[in-house]
Design a protein around this motif. Structure first.
Motif, PDB file in Angstrom:
ATOM      1  N   ASP A   1       0.912  -1.284   0.091  1.00 33.98           N
ATOM      2  CA  ASP A   1      -0.088  -0.035  -0.032  1.00 33.98           C
ATOM      3  C   ASP A   1       0.637   1.109   0.008  1.00 33.98           C
ATOM      4  O   ASP A   1       1.291   1.759   1.153  1.00 33.98           O
ATOM      5  N   GLU A   2       1.228   1.781  -1.148  1.00 31.02           N
ATOM      6  CA  GLU A   2       2.274   2.972  -1.441  1.00 31.02           C
ATOM      7  C   GLU A   2       1.496   4.210  -0.611  1.00 31.02           C
ATOM      8  O   GLU A   2       2.223   4.847  -0.119  1.00 31.02           O
ATOM      9  N   ALA A   3       0.159   4.413  -1.050  1.00 25.37           N
ATOM     10  CA  ALA A   3      -0.613   5.338  -0.591  1.00 25.37           C
ATOM     11  C   ALA A   3      -0.681   5.459   1.050  1.00 25.37           C
ATOM     12  O   ALA A   3      -0.515   6.397   1.865  1.00 25.37           O
ATOM     13  N   GLY A   4      -0.895   4.382   1.622  1.00 32.77           N
ATOM     14  CA  GLY A   4      -0.760   4.060   3.020  1.00 32.77           C
ATOM     15  C   GLY A   4       0.525   4.379   3.558  1.00 32.77           C
ATOM     16  O   GLY A   4       0.633   5.127   4.721  1.00 32.77           O
ATOM     17  N   LEU A   5       1.496   3.926   2.953  1.00 29.11           N
ATOM     18  CA  LEU A   5       2.760   4.273   3.262  1.00 29.11           C
ATOM     19  C   LEU A   5       3.204   5.616   3.514  1.00 29.11           C
ATOM     20  O   LEU A   5       3.681   6.188   4.384  1.00 29.11           O
TER      21      LEU A   5
END
Length: 261
Positions: A125-129
Motif C-alpha cells: 500500500d504505497e499511498a498508506g505508507l
C-alpha cells in the motif's frame, strides 16, 4: 514513473510537515527525521514479493535523499507450508507479534509495513505508507542517534553508537537497537507458494542487538560494540541501522543508517 512521483510527493510533503510547526516563528525549521519502516515478510508468502520489490526501490534511493530507513524482517510462521525461508527467524516473528498486541487485537500478517513503531499498513500500500511516513515525520523530534562503523576484524564488525533522548517530564525509558542487514540476496525457491520463482531480497536483517538503554525522563549515552559476522554473508552488501525505541509503547523516536566498509 509512478514510484518516482510517489517519492517526489512524499519528500515535498514531509518537508512541508516539518516546516509547518515553525511557521510564523523566528526559530529554524524543525529538521526532518528519517523514519524507520519495517517490512515483515516471508519467501513462503505469495503476496510478499511485490512488497519486497517496493522496499528494494525505497532502499535504492540515496540515504540523504529519502525520508525513510527501511528494514526487512523475515518471519518464520510460513515455513511449515513447504518452503523454509533461509532468512527467517522466530525472533522476527515475535517482534511482529509485539506490534500486533501494541496496535490492538494481536493481528499479524504478511506483508506488513510498520512505520515508526506506531502504525501499520499492507506492505504493498504505497499511498498508506506515504500517509504514515508523513504523519510520523510531523511529530516533534524527541531523540537522535549516531552510528559509526569503527572497523572490521576477523569475523566481527566494531560499531560506535551514541544517542540522546530529550529531557522531559514523563518520558518513558528508551533503548537503542542496532540492526545489521544484507542486500542483494537471490534465492531460487523450490517449493511453497512461490515455487519455481527466483526471489530478490534487500535490507534483510541478519542481527538485531540492544546497544544502549536510556533512562526515564531523558538523557544520553554511548557505547562501542562488536557484531559477529557470518562468513557466508557478502561483506560488500552489508549495512547498519540504529534506532531509538520505547519498549513500553514500541514507538521509534529516531533512526539512522551507515554503510559497512
Amino acid at each position: 514513473m509512478r514510484f518516482a512521483l510517489f517519492l517526489s510527493l512524499s519528500s515535498s510533503f514531509l518537508l512541508a510537515c516539518a516546516r509547518a510547526g515553525a511557521e510564523g516563528a523566528a526559530a529554524a525549521p524543525t529538521p526532518v527525521r528519517p523514519i524507520l519502516v519495517e517490512l515483515f515478510t516471508s519467501q513462503g508468502c505469495s503476496s510478499c514479493p511485490p512488497a519486497d520489490r517496493l522496499l528494494a526501490r525505497l532502499a535504492a534511493v540515496a540515504p540523504g535523499e529519502r525520508a525513510i530507513v527501511p528494514l526487512a524482517f523475515h518471519v518464520d510462521y510460513w515455513n511449515h507450508l513447504g518452503w523454509q525461508d533461509p532468512f527467517s527467524s522466530a525472533d522476527w516473528s515475535e517482534r511482529q507479534r509485539r506490534y500486533g498486541v501494541g496496535f490492538g487485537g494481536g493481528r499479524i500478517y504478511t506483508p506488513e509495513l510498520v512505520v515508526a513503531g506506531s502504525a501499520d499498513c499492507v506492505g504493498t500500500d504505497e499511498a498508506g505508507l506515504q500517509r504514515l511516513v508523513a504523519r510520523a515525520a510531523a511529530e516533534p523530534v524527541r531523540a537522535s542517534v549516531q552510528l559509526t562503523p569503527a572497523g572490521t576484524g576477523e569475523g566481527k564488525l566494531t560499531v560506535e553508537v551514541a544517542a540522546q533522548r530529550v529531557t522531559e517530564a514523563g518520558a518513558a525509558p528508551t533503548e537503542v537497537l542496532v540492526a545489521l542487514f544484507e542486500n542483494g540476496l537471490e534465492t531460487p525457491v523450490g517449493r511453497g507458494e512461490n515455487a519455481h520463482r527466483r526471489l530478490h531480497n534487500d535490507r534483510v536483517v541478519r542481527r538485531l542487538v540492544r546497544a544502549l538503554a536510556l533512562p526515564a525522563g531523558g538523557g544520553d549515552g554511548k557505547t562501542r560494540l562488536e557484531l559477529p559476522l557470518d562468513p557466508a554473508w557478502g561483506r560488500s552488501h552489508l549495512g547498519l541501522v540504529a534506532f531509538v525505541q520505547e519498549p513500553s509503547t514500541l514507538r521509534v523516536l529516531a533512526a539512522t543508517e551507515a554503510a559497512v566498509r
